[in-house]
Structures are given as C-alpha cells and as structure tokens.
Design a protein around this motif. Structure first.
Motif, PDB file in Angstrom:
ATOM      1  N   UNK A  88      11.747  15.197 -11.013  1.00 18.94           N
ATOM      2  CA  UNK A  88      12.946  15.987 -11.290  1.00 18.94           C
ATOM      3  C   UNK A  88      13.607  16.500 -10.023  1.00 18.94           C
ATOM      4  N   UNK A  89      12.887  16.480  -8.914  1.00 17.60           N
ATOM      5  CA  UNK A  89      13.412  17.036  -7.671  1.00 17.60           C
ATOM      6  C   UNK A  89      13.975  15.957  -6.766  1.00 17.60           C
ATOM      7  N   UNK A  90      13.342  14.778  -6.767  1.00 16.86           N
ATOM      8  CA  UNK A  90      13.653  13.763  -5.757  1.00 16.86           C
ATOM      9  C   UNK A  90      14.465  12.585  -6.287  1.00 16.86           C
ATOM     10  N   UNK A  91      15.064  12.711  -7.478  1.00 20.00           N
ATOM     11  CA  UNK A  91      15.790  11.581  -8.066  1.00 20.00           C
ATOM     12  C   UNK A  91      16.828  10.996  -7.115  1.00 20.00           C
ATOM     13  N   UNK A 102      12.022   0.290  -2.045  1.00 14.05           N
ATOM     14  CA  UNK A 102      10.623   0.439  -2.455  1.00 14.05           C
ATOM     15  C   UNK A 102      10.355   1.838  -3.000  1.00 14.05           C
ATOM     16  N   UNK A 103      10.973   2.846  -2.400  1.00 14.31           N
ATOM     17  CA  UNK A 103      10.819   4.209  -2.903  1.00 14.31           C
ATOM     18  C   UNK A 103      11.397   4.325  -4.306  1.00 14.31           C
ATOM     19  N   UNK A 104      12.582   3.741  -4.505  1.00 16.50           N
ATOM     20  CA  UNK A 104      13.189   3.768  -5.829  1.00 16.50           C
ATOM     21  C   UNK A 104      12.314   3.098  -6.872  1.00 16.50           C
ATOM     22  N   UNK A 105      11.675   1.998  -6.494  1.00 14.19           N
ATOM     23  CA  UNK A 105      10.785   1.312  -7.427  1.00 14.19           C
ATOM     24  C   UNK A 105       9.568   2.178  -7.751  1.00 14.19           C
ATOM     25  N   UNK A 106       9.001   2.815  -6.738  1.00 15.79           N
ATOM     26  CA  UNK A 106       7.840   3.677  -6.960  1.00 15.79           C
ATOM     27  C   UNK A 106       8.189   4.818  -7.912  1.00 15.79           C
ATOM     28  N   UNK A 129       0.831  -1.200   0.000  1.00 15.00           N
ATOM     29  CA  UNK A 129       0.000   0.000   0.000  1.00 15.00           C
ATOM     30  C   UNK A 129       0.862   1.246   0.000  1.00 15.00           C
ATOM     31  N   UNK A 130       1.896   1.250   0.802  1.00 12.99           N
ATOM     32  CA  UNK A 130       2.818   2.377   0.950  1.00 12.99           C
ATOM     33  C   UNK A 130       3.530   2.690  -0.366  1.00 12.99           C
ATOM     34  N   UNK A 131       3.992   1.655  -1.047  1.00  8.80           N
ATOM     35  CA  UNK A 131       4.706   1.848  -2.308  1.00  8.80           C
ATOM     36  C   UNK A 131       3.768   2.359  -3.387  1.00  8.80           C
ATOM     37  N   UNK A 132       2.574   1.776  -3.471  1.00 11.83           N
ATOM     38  CA  UNK A 132       1.605   2.227  -4.468  1.00 11.83           C
ATOM     39  C   UNK A 132       1.197   3.675  -4.225  1.00 11.83           C
ATOM     40  N   UNK A 133       1.026   4.037  -2.963  1.00 12.43           N
ATOM     41  CA  UNK A 133       0.630   5.410  -2.642  1.00 12.43           C
ATOM     42  C   UNK A 133       1.707   6.405  -3.063  1.00 12.43           C
ATOM     43  N   UNK A 134       2.973   6.032  -2.894  1.00 12.80           N
ATOM     44  CA  UNK A 134       4.060   6.912  -3.344  1.00 12.80           C
ATOM     45  C   UNK A 134       4.035   7.057  -4.862  1.00 12.80           C
ATOM     46  N   UNK A 188      15.740   0.552   6.715  1.00 12.67           N
ATOM     47  CA  UNK A 188      15.986   1.742   5.896  1.00 12.67           C
ATOM     48  C   UNK A 188      16.240   1.337   4.448  1.00 12.67           C
ATOM     49  N   UNK A 189      17.013   0.263   4.255  1.00  8.75           N
ATOM     50  CA  UNK A 189      17.298  -0.201   2.894  1.00  8.75           C
ATOM     51  C   UNK A 189      16.044  -0.694   2.187  1.00  8.75           C
TER      52      UNK A 189
END
Length: 254
Positions: free
Chosen positions: A119-122, A159-163, A102-107, A153-154
């Motif tokens: 462009x800001x959060x790469x 998961x953030x990178x995948x999103x 759910x967290x990854x999809x929401x991101x 953290x990893x």
C-alpha cells in the motif's frame, strides 16, 4: 556552481543529515525508534492500524510530541517502507541473470513478510538509503552487460514491478479473496469456475476456450513458485536478448 537543493526534512532524517540542535534538551527519541514502533503495529494490525496517536503511545510520548520527529503520517510511511527492507543480497561475482533472479525473489519475499508495504510503495520511487541500496546492487550486477545506465534502471524498475505484482497476488490468495467482489474465491480453480459461468464465448472466444479447456483446473494456487519463476524467466529472457543486441552492435559497430 548551482546551490545544493535542500532536502525535505524527512529525507534529512532518513539520511542522517539533520543538524543537531545546539541548545535545549537532548531529544528523547529518534526516527529509527519511531519507525520501528510503527512497523510493529503494521505487521500486527495492517496499515490501517498505524496512526500517529497509536505510534506515539507505543513509544511513550504525546501525539503532539511525535511531530517533532515526523512531520506527517505520509512521512512516517515513507520511512517505514525504507526501514523494513533488509540488506540486499550481494552480487559477489554471480552471473547477472542469477543475481537478478535472486534479487527479484528476495524483494517478493520481503513484501510477503510485510504485505502492508504494497500500500505504500505502489507508485513511489525509492528515496531512502536502504531501498536505494537494492537499486545500487542490481546496477552493479549489470555492469559489463553492455546496457547503458538508463536501461539498467529500467530493468530494475521492471523486476521490482513484477515482484510487487506477484506478491500482491500471492497475498490476496493467502487471504482467501474474502473481499474480492464478494466472490469467495479460494484459488485458481474457483476463479476458473466463475469465469466459465460469466464468459460469453462469442465475445471472449480465446479466453473462453482456455477456461473451458481447463487452464485453471487443478492449479495449486495463485502463488505457485513455478508460475513466479515462469514470469521471471520471461523477463530475464528479454533482458538477455537486449544485452545480446547491445553486444552485437558494439562488436560490429552497427
């Protein structure tokens, strides 16, 4: 005791730690108002449309006056990337895997709603209060899994990178790949046809065979939800295996 490390001025403002001036007129603006105006411009025109002068005009001050609240455009972008985030979903006792999905999809959905965030959060780690709240909630959901804090953290970073990657691909697909090497690609099928033309079967035997076998033929598009879930499940399966190893190691003292 070591002295506290001073925060950069922008972070002081983002975290509400900036000291109010004792003298002089009360400020007409605040960071939240300026940031909201910049987000409106970015949503309408893209990040290229955001300038200090344009934001100043929208909030009704001279561009020079804006620097009293925001030190630079880079500072403004940092504030925008944090402020655009909604509150994260709450774990609420959900199994860690369900919450992580759910967290990854929401991101991903958040970025698709505001694609300029890409462009800001790469490459920038989270610094603001809202984005760090997302990190906190996933760490909380992973409590009791046997993972140590570094591993949690990893997991969050992965998961953030995948999103972000999936959102970038979906956004590019939505734009029709108009600027993608001038190729005029409109979807996976077009991509497959292009590859079939350029791939040398001797140099790219496996990929060429997959392409000619129709791996991209009949695909719904680049942003198919089943594809997103497939990739997400691959990563969550890996996390599940890591948790199982940690649990087994703790049980048998290995």
């Amino acid at each position: 005791m070591a002295p506290e490390r001073p925060l950069p001025p922008m972070l002081e403002r983002m975290w509400g730690r900036e000291r109010a001036p004792r003298r002089g007129p009360r400020p007409r603006l605040d960071l939240a108002t300026i940031t909201a105006a910049a987000i409106e411009i970015a949503d309408a025109e893209g990040l290229a449309g955001v300038s200090m002068g344009g934001v100043a005009s929208r909030v009704g001050v001279a561009a020079t006056a804006l620097y009293r609240y925001v030190g630079s455009k880079e500072d403004l972008l940092t504030s925008m990337a944090d402020a655009v985030a909604l509150d994260p979903p709450e774990p609420g006792g959900m199994p860690w895997r369900d919450y992580a999905a759910l967290w990854t999809r929401a991101q991903r959905d958040l970025v698709l709603a505001h694609p300029w965030v890409l462009e800001v959060t790469k490459y920038a780690p989270p610094l603001g209060p809202r984005r760090l709240l997302w990190l906190d909630r996933l760490l909380a959901a992973l409590a009791g899994t046997g993972l140590d804090d570094g591993e949690k953290i990893n997991v969050a970073s992965t998961l953030t990178g995948y999103a972000l990657t999936d959102a970038a691909l979906a956004h590019a697909a939505g734009m029709g790949f108009e600027e993608h090497a001038g190729a005029g690609l409109e979807g996976a099928a077009d991509y497959g046809e292009l590859l079939a033309e350029v791939l040398d079967p001797e140099r790219y035997p496996a990929l060429s065979a997959a392409v000619h076998g129709g791996v991209f033929r009949g695909a719904e598009g680049w942003a198919d939800d089943a594809d997103f879930r497939f990739g997400l499940d691959l990563m969550l399966d890996g996390v599940e295996q890591l948790i199982a190893r940690r649990t087994s190691k703790g049980r048998f003292g290995g």
